[in-house]
Write an enzyme that holds these catalytic residues in place. Structure first.
Site, PDB file in Angstrom:
ATOM      1  N   LYS A 176       0.847  -1.200   0.000  1.00 25.92           N
ATOM      2  CA  LYS A 176       0.000   0.000   0.000  1.00 25.92           C
ATOM      3  C   LYS A 176       0.885   1.254   0.000  1.00 25.92           C
ATOM      4  O   LYS A 176       2.090   1.171   0.256  1.00 25.92           O
ATOM      5  CB  LYS A 176      -0.920  -0.025   1.215  1.00 25.92           C
ATOM      6  CG  LYS A 176      -0.188   0.005   2.539  1.00 25.92           C
ATOM      7  CD  LYS A 176      -1.124  -0.329   3.700  1.00 25.92           C
ATOM      8  CE  LYS A 176      -0.402  -0.266   5.027  1.00 25.92           C
ATOM      9  NZ  LYS A 176      -1.219  -0.783   6.123  1.00 25.92           N
ATOM     10  N   TYR A 224      15.218  30.116   9.133  1.00 25.91           N
ATOM     11  CA  TYR A 224      13.976  30.757   9.565  1.00 25.91           C
ATOM     12  C   TYR A 224      13.809  30.710  11.080  1.00 25.91           C
ATOM     13  O   TYR A 224      14.197  29.741  11.730  1.00 25.91           O
ATOM     14  CB  TYR A 224      12.776  30.050   8.925  1.00 25.91           C
ATOM     15  CG  TYR A 224      12.638  30.327   7.441  1.00 25.91           C
ATOM     16  CD1 TYR A 224      12.432  31.621   6.972  1.00 25.91           C
ATOM     17  CD2 TYR A 224      12.702  29.286   6.524  1.00 25.91           C
ATOM     18  CE1 TYR A 224      12.294  31.872   5.613  1.00 25.91           C
ATOM     19  CE2 TYR A 224      12.555  29.525   5.166  1.00 25.91           C
ATOM     20  CZ  TYR A 224      12.361  30.824   4.716  1.00 25.91           C
ATOM     21  OH  TYR A 224      12.227  31.068   3.382  1.00 25.91           O
TER      22      TYR A 224
END
Ligand SMILES: *Cc1c(COP(=O)(O)O)cnc(C)c1O
Length: 356
Positions: free
Chosen positions: A35, A252
């Site tokens: 999956k 940042y």
């Protein structure tokens, strides 16, 4: 030259890890769980490497039909079954098995053509409380399937919620065994953690996922410690070097401040590549074959690594974000998540290379 980030998928590692699962559960058949695009490794590619498995398990009907079109003849099981009766003819036509976990699905199955010969895995809810019939609902669900002429083989399955944790599996297997005993039906319980830890859950079909990709299902051990080989290595390069003075900050929000003069490398890999933005300063990373740490906030396309003790590191130096040499489990742990999420979150923009 393209941006120098790429992931290498080691097909030999996939084959090796499947062999480990099959050796551990040597009297069971195996559904290789593919999956989520084979946990980020690429469905078609992973299926090729895992073709020794007696079955594949996934979620998407189109993908299952694609596997049939590619020539795979083994069992294919859809772990959430069907979502609408309109899908049933395709399950029948392509010989795809369905998990049946809800009363709504039993109702949809009344529209199944009589000659369909659909194979189903009836799912029992033994404590996970996500999908499946409770002990009280089980007899009616089984009867509904047994009396449906379009249903062929019926198997019983459940999913274990803490096979990697402290509460283990006994509390769930007790419920499962009570319902399954005396019925001549195939059984499937085990995920990767149970394959390693609980042989009594192996039964007829095991369902390994994460272990096939070389990642440990256990928080306290990495894949290599349990005999697995990482199948995905995410690597990139340093594209700039900065010399920080004590007190300088990086990136940042100025999240990292140098407490001494130091050298850092800017790596072209960021959260838009699937690297976790929540990975804090100190997350393990490898530069020029040496372990070091990330510093500062991960940005969209870049992150920074400390180079103070790696004087040979320069622009162009090889960086391993996770995989061979840097267990994805350790990166995930630093970022407050699990290897599963990092592997299946590899971004589509990252080019893939294959090796054997
Ligand atoms: C994903 C999944 C698995 C595989 O679990 P791993 O922990 O990756 O081994 C097995 N069974 C079901 C029902 C699943 O959804």
């Amino acid at each position: 030259m393209p941006r120098p980030i790429f992931a290498t998928i080691n097909l030999g590692a996939l084959r090796h890890n499947l062999a480990v699962a099959r050796r551990r559960a040597s009297s069971s058949k195996t559904f290789a769980v593919v999956k989520a695009n084979a946990y980020g490794h690429g469905l078609a590619r992973a299926a090729r490497a895992l073709a020794e498995a007696e079955g594949f398990a996934l979620l998407d009907l189109d993908e299952a039909i694609g596997l049939r079109a590619a020539g795979y003849r083994q069992r294919i099981l859809l772990l959430e079954g069907f979502f609408s009766p309109s899908e049933l003819p395709l399950f029948a036509e392509h010989g795809i098995s369905a998990v049946v976990h809800a009363r709504e699905q039993l109702r949809m199955l009344r529209q199944l053509p009589k000659d369909a010969a659909l194979d189903v895995f009836l799912k029992l809810n033994t404590g996970m409380n996500r999908l499946g019939f409770t002990a009280a609902e089980f007899p009616d669900a089984l009867r509904a399937l047994q009396s449906n002429p379009g249903v062929a083989k019926i198997a019983l399955m459940t999913h274990l919620s803490d096979a990697d944790g402290a509460s283990g599996v006994d509390w769930q297997t007790a419920v499962f065994d009570r319902l399954a005993n005396g019925l001549d039906l195939a059984r499937s319980l085990a995920n990767s953690a149970a394959i390693f830890r609980f042989p009594e859950t192996h039964a007829d079909w095991v369902r390994p996922g994460i272990m096939l990709y070389g990642c440990s299902p256990f928080s306290e051990q990495s894949g290599s410690e349990v005999g697995l080989v990482p199948a995905m290595t995410l690597e990139s390069q340093i594209i700039a070097v900065q010399h920080l003075r004590r007190g300088d900050t990086v990136g940042y929000s100025r999240l990292f401040m140098a407490d001494r003069d130091m050298r850092i490398g800017v790596v072209t890999c960021g959260y838009a590549d699937g690297y976790p933005r929540h990975a804090p300063t100190g997350t393990p990373i490898m530069v020029e074959g040496r372990m070091t740490r990330t510093v500062g906030r991960v940005s969209m396309d870049m992150l920074c690594a400390e180079l103070s003790d790696i004087p040979e590191a320069l622009v162009g130096s090889r960086v391993v974000l996770w995989g061979e040499g840097v267990p994805v489990e350790r990166v995930a742990e630093a970022a407050g998540t699990v290897g599963y999420e990092l592997l299946c979150g590899l971004a589509a923009r990252v080019p893939i290379r294959e090796r054997d």
